[in-house]
Design a protein around this motif. Structure first.
Motif, PDB file in Angstrom:
ATOM      1  N   GLU A 239       0.905  -1.230   0.102  1.00 25.42           N
ATOM      2  CA  GLU A 239       0.158   0.081   0.006  1.00 25.42           C
ATOM      3  C   GLU A 239       0.697   1.291   0.060  1.00 25.42           C
ATOM      4  OE1 GLU A 239      -3.763  -1.598   2.736  1.00 25.42           O
ATOM      5  OE2 GLU A 239      -2.234  -0.293   3.439  1.00 25.42           O
ATOM      6  N   ARG A 240       2.103   1.268   0.340  1.00 24.82           N
ATOM      7  CA  ARG A 240       2.800   2.195   0.745  1.00 24.82           C
ATOM      8  C   ARG A 240       2.938   3.538  -0.587  1.00 24.82           C
ATOM      9  NH1 ARG A 240       8.568  -0.648   1.848  1.00 24.82           N
ATOM     10  NH2 ARG A 240       8.817  -1.470  -0.261  1.00 24.82           N
ATOM     11  N   GLU A 241       2.918   2.982  -1.760  1.00 26.67           N
ATOM     12  CA  GLU A 241       2.968   3.931  -3.007  1.00 26.67           C
ATOM     13  C   GLU A 241       1.921   4.838  -2.978  1.00 26.67           C
ATOM     14  OE1 GLU A 241       3.766   1.914  -6.577  1.00 26.67           O
ATOM     15  OE2 GLU A 241       5.916   1.242  -5.870  1.00 26.67           O
ATOM     16  N   ASN A 242       0.688   4.331  -2.289  1.00 33.24           N
ATOM     17  CA  ASN A 242      -0.617   5.100  -2.448  1.00 33.24           C
ATOM     18  C   ASN A 242      -0.697   5.917  -1.145  1.00 33.24           C
ATOM     19  OD1 ASN A 242      -1.419   3.816  -4.830  1.00 33.24           O
ATOM     20  ND2 ASN A 242      -2.098   1.981  -3.436  1.00 33.24           N
ATOM     21  N   TYR A 243       0.321   5.944  -0.196  1.00 36.47           N
ATOM     22  CA  TYR A 243       0.049   6.916   1.139  1.00 36.47           C
ATOM     23  C   TYR A 243      -0.123   8.147   0.587  1.00 36.47           C
ATOM     24  CZ  TYR A 243       0.697   2.728   3.968  1.00 36.47           C
ATOM     25  OH  TYR A 243       0.533   1.499   4.451  1.00 36.47           O
ATOM     26  N   ALA A 244      -0.813   8.894   1.408  1.00 36.92           N
ATOM     27  CA  ALA A 244      -0.749  10.497   1.064  1.00 36.92           C
ATOM     28  C   ALA A 244       0.774  11.218   1.245  1.00 36.92           C
ATOM     29  CB  ALA A 244      -1.813  11.257   2.158  1.00 36.92           C
TER      30      ALA A 244
ATOM     31  N   GLU B 137      -6.907  10.007  20.035  1.00 31.91           N
ATOM     32  CA  GLU B 137      -8.145  10.354  19.487  1.00 31.91           C
ATOM     33  C   GLU B 137      -8.442  10.174  18.121  1.00 31.91           C
ATOM     34  OE1 GLU B 137      -7.954  14.562  20.789  1.00 31.91           O
ATOM     35  OE2 GLU B 137      -8.842  14.046  22.912  1.00 31.91           O
ATOM     36  N   ARG B 138      -7.265  10.422  17.319  1.00 30.62           N
ATOM     37  CA  ARG B 138      -7.193  10.384  15.677  1.00 30.62           C
ATOM     38  C   ARG B 138      -7.478   9.022  15.447  1.00 30.62           C
ATOM     39  NH1 ARG B 138      -3.214  13.193  11.506  1.00 30.62           N
ATOM     40  NH2 ARG B 138      -4.481  12.952   9.770  1.00 30.62           N
ATOM     41  N   LEU B 139      -6.926   7.900  16.354  1.00 28.76           N
ATOM     42  CA  LEU B 139      -7.151   6.522  15.736  1.00 28.76           C
ATOM     43  C   LEU B 139      -8.620   6.085  16.176  1.00 28.76           C
ATOM     44  CD1 LEU B 139      -3.775   4.959  17.017  1.00 28.76           C
ATOM     45  CD2 LEU B 139      -4.442   5.641  14.748  1.00 28.76           C
ATOM     46  N   VAL B 140      -9.092   6.501  17.288  1.00 26.92           N
ATOM     47  CA  VAL B 140     -10.429   6.338  17.526  1.00 26.92           C
ATOM     48  C   VAL B 140     -11.352   6.572  16.494  1.00 26.92           C
ATOM     49  CG1 VAL B 140     -12.087   6.610  19.284  1.00 26.92           C
ATOM     50  CG2 VAL B 140      -9.906   5.895  20.097  1.00 26.92           C
ATOM     51  N   SER B 141     -11.236   7.891  15.923  1.00 30.38           N
ATOM     52  CA  SER B 141     -12.036   8.315  14.902  1.00 30.38           C
ATOM     53  C   SER B 141     -11.895   7.586  13.574  1.00 30.38           C
ATOM     54  CB  SER B 141     -11.574   9.694  14.773  1.00 30.38           C
ATOM     55  OG  SER B 141     -10.536  10.110  13.905  1.00 30.38           O
ATOM     56  N   LEU B 142     -10.869   6.915  13.571  1.00 31.41           N
ATOM     57  CA  LEU B 142     -10.714   5.922  12.188  1.00 31.41           C
ATOM     58  C   LEU B 142     -11.153   4.394  12.578  1.00 31.41           C
ATOM     59  CD1 LEU B 142      -7.264   7.066  11.313  1.00 31.41           C
ATOM     60  CD2 LEU B 142      -9.129   7.603  10.124  1.00 31.41           C
TER      61      LEU B 142
ATOM     62  N   LEU C  68      -4.730   0.704  12.018  1.00 26.54           N
ATOM     63  CA  LEU C  68      -5.558   1.885  11.986  1.00 26.54           C
ATOM     64  C   LEU C  68      -4.850   2.946  11.396  1.00 26.54           C
ATOM     65  CD1 LEU C  68      -7.472   1.813  15.363  1.00 26.54           C
ATOM     66  CD2 LEU C  68      -8.154   1.410  13.281  1.00 26.54           C
ATOM     67  N   MET C  69      -3.780   3.427  11.642  1.00 22.69           N
ATOM     68  CA  MET C  69      -2.979   4.260  10.716  1.00 22.69           C
ATOM     69  C   MET C  69      -2.810   4.077   8.904  1.00 22.69           C
ATOM     70  SD  MET C  69       0.403   5.225  13.078  1.00 22.69           S
ATOM     71  CE  MET C  69       0.946   6.722  12.032  1.00 22.69           C
ATOM     72  N   MET C  70      -2.730   2.656   8.840  1.00 29.82           N
ATOM     73  CA  MET C  70      -2.858   2.306   7.699  1.00 29.82           C
ATOM     74  C   MET C  70      -4.192   2.628   6.982  1.00 29.82           C
ATOM     75  SD  MET C  70      -0.726  -1.334   7.524  1.00 29.82           S
ATOM     76  CE  MET C  70       1.067  -1.437   7.757  1.00 29.82           C
ATOM     77  N   ALA C  71      -5.333   2.457   7.848  1.00 28.65           N
ATOM     78  CA  ALA C  71      -6.597   2.544   7.551  1.00 28.65           C
ATOM     79  C   ALA C  71      -6.936   4.234   6.978  1.00 28.65           C
ATOM     80  CB  ALA C  71      -7.646   2.013   8.443  1.00 28.65           C
ATOM     81  N   GLY C  72      -5.949   5.020   7.619  1.00 24.36           N
ATOM     82  CA  GLY C  72      -6.350   6.588   7.488  1.00 24.36           C
ATOM     83  C   GLY C  72      -5.014   7.027   6.519  1.00 24.36           C
ATOM     84  N   GLN C  73      -4.590   6.113   5.664  1.00 20.75           N
ATOM     85  CA  GLN C  73      -3.323   6.468   4.924  1.00 20.75           C
ATOM     86  C   GLN C  73      -3.580   7.396   3.920  1.00 20.75           C
ATOM     87  OE1 GLN C  73      -3.648   3.521   1.101  1.00 20.75           O
ATOM     88  NE2 GLN C  73      -4.204   2.169   2.683  1.00 20.75           N
ATOM     89  N   HIS C  74      -4.896   7.989   3.532  1.00 20.56           N
ATOM     90  CA  HIS C  74      -4.911   9.141   2.716  1.00 20.56           C
ATOM     91  C   HIS C  74      -5.228  10.333   3.405  1.00 20.56           C
ATOM     92  CE1 HIS C  74      -5.381   6.369  -0.589  1.00 20.56           C
ATOM     93  NE2 HIS C  74      -6.533   5.854  -0.001  1.00 20.56           N
ATOM     94  N   GLN C  75      -4.915  10.180   4.761  1.00 21.18           N
ATOM     95  CA  GLN C  75      -4.748  11.593   5.636  1.00 21.18           C
ATOM     96  C   GLN C  75      -3.395  12.204   5.955  1.00 21.18           C
ATOM     97  OE1 GLN C  75      -6.948  11.446   9.278  1.00 21.18           O
ATOM     98  NE2 GLN C  75      -8.846  10.082   8.442  1.00 21.18           N
ATOM     99  N   VAL C  76      -3.394  13.244   6.341  1.00 21.63           N
ATOM    100  CA  VAL C  76      -1.812  13.658   6.537  1.00 21.63           C
ATOM    101  C   VAL C  76      -1.835  13.652   8.039  1.00 21.63           C
ATOM    102  CG1 VAL C  76      -0.590  16.056   6.540  1.00 21.63           C
ATOM    103  CG2 VAL C  76      -2.366  15.606   4.505  1.00 21.63           C
ATOM    104  N   TRP C  77      -0.531  13.079   8.272  1.00 23.84           N
ATOM    105  CA  TRP C  77      -0.388  12.390   9.501  1.00 23.84           C
ATOM    106  C   TRP C  77       0.853  13.527   9.970  1.00 23.84           C
ATOM    107  CZ3 TRP C  77      -2.720   8.981  12.478  1.00 23.84           C
ATOM    108  CH2 TRP C  77      -3.662   8.302  12.052  1.00 23.84           C
TER     109      TRP C  77
END
Length: 217
Positions: free
Chosen positions: A13-18, A78-83, A198-207
């Motif tokens: 997936e990493r090539e598709n990360y934000a 908090e961010r992970l819980v939201s995801l 969960l971070m992977m689930a939010g891969q299109h967000q800016v971390w």
């Protein structure tokens, strides 16, 4: 999920990360998770799992100001819980609440106020009250599906243990801290891979950029 499963997902997936920064943070966290899975003793396992956790949530300090490290990782939770649309974190906490989580919350040796009492800063009844208040708050938060509060209370205990070890306040292999190390290592072993997932689930967000970005030579 274990290291092998998570690393395979990361590679696919990493090539598709934000951003490359997210891939770097996950790469570092996974490397320490891999090491944690290889060791047998709880001292080493806890240290490597905490570094994996730190690799995941830490970001360049100049990007966002927090007064304390605790505020930093609570914002991360908090961010992970939201995801967490499937409530995997809540289910994990609920399944372990009657076992090692309750043991962690009952253990005075990883309660900051207990050590304040030992230093003479507060009275004995104050640290006992603090422990009971945290237990009640965790139970209430769990009943109201407030996973962020439950995890923040638990991680505050783990952070005390982290400080004891990292700042030389504990002996390697000591029998004095076996229970808390066993409980905390077991919990981290479940939570850290889920944080990464969960971070992977939010891969299109800016971390945000990783702390100590990779410098190419």
């Amino acid at each position: 999920m274990n290291y092998t499963e998570l690393k395979a997902r990361h590679r696919s997936e990493r090539e598709n990360y934000a951003s490359n920064a997210l891939s770097l943070r996950l790469h570092r966290a996974l490397s320490w998770l891999n090491k944690a899975e290889q060791v047998e003793d709880d001292d080493s396992k806890f240290i490597f799992l905490w570094i994996a956790f730190n690799s995941a949530y830490a970001q360049e300090s100049g990007q966002k100001h927090y007064d304390t490290e605790r505020e930093r990782y609570i914002a991360f939770i908090e961010r992970l819980v939201s995801l967490d649309s499937e409530k995997k974190l809540y289910n994990l906490v609920w399944s372990q609440y009657s076992s090692n989580i309750r043991s962690i919350l009952n253990n005075q040796f990883i309660l900051a106020d207990y050590w304040r009492f030992q230093s003479g800063d507060i009275k004995e009844n104050a640290w006992i009250e603090a422990k009971n208040k945290a237990m009640k708050a965790a139970h209430t938060a769990l009943a109201h599906n407030d996973t962020t509060t439950v995890l923040s209370i638990i991680l505050s205990r783990l952070y005390v243990l982290r400080n004891q070890i990292m700042h030389g306040g504990a002996t390697y292999g000591s029998g004095a801290n076996r229970q808390q190390l066993a409980d905390c290592s077991a919990l981290m072993f479940d939570i850290v891979p889920l944080f990464i997932e969960l971070m992977m689930a939010g891969q299109h967000q800016v971390w945000g950029d990783a702390a100590y970005p990779l410098i190419e030579h």
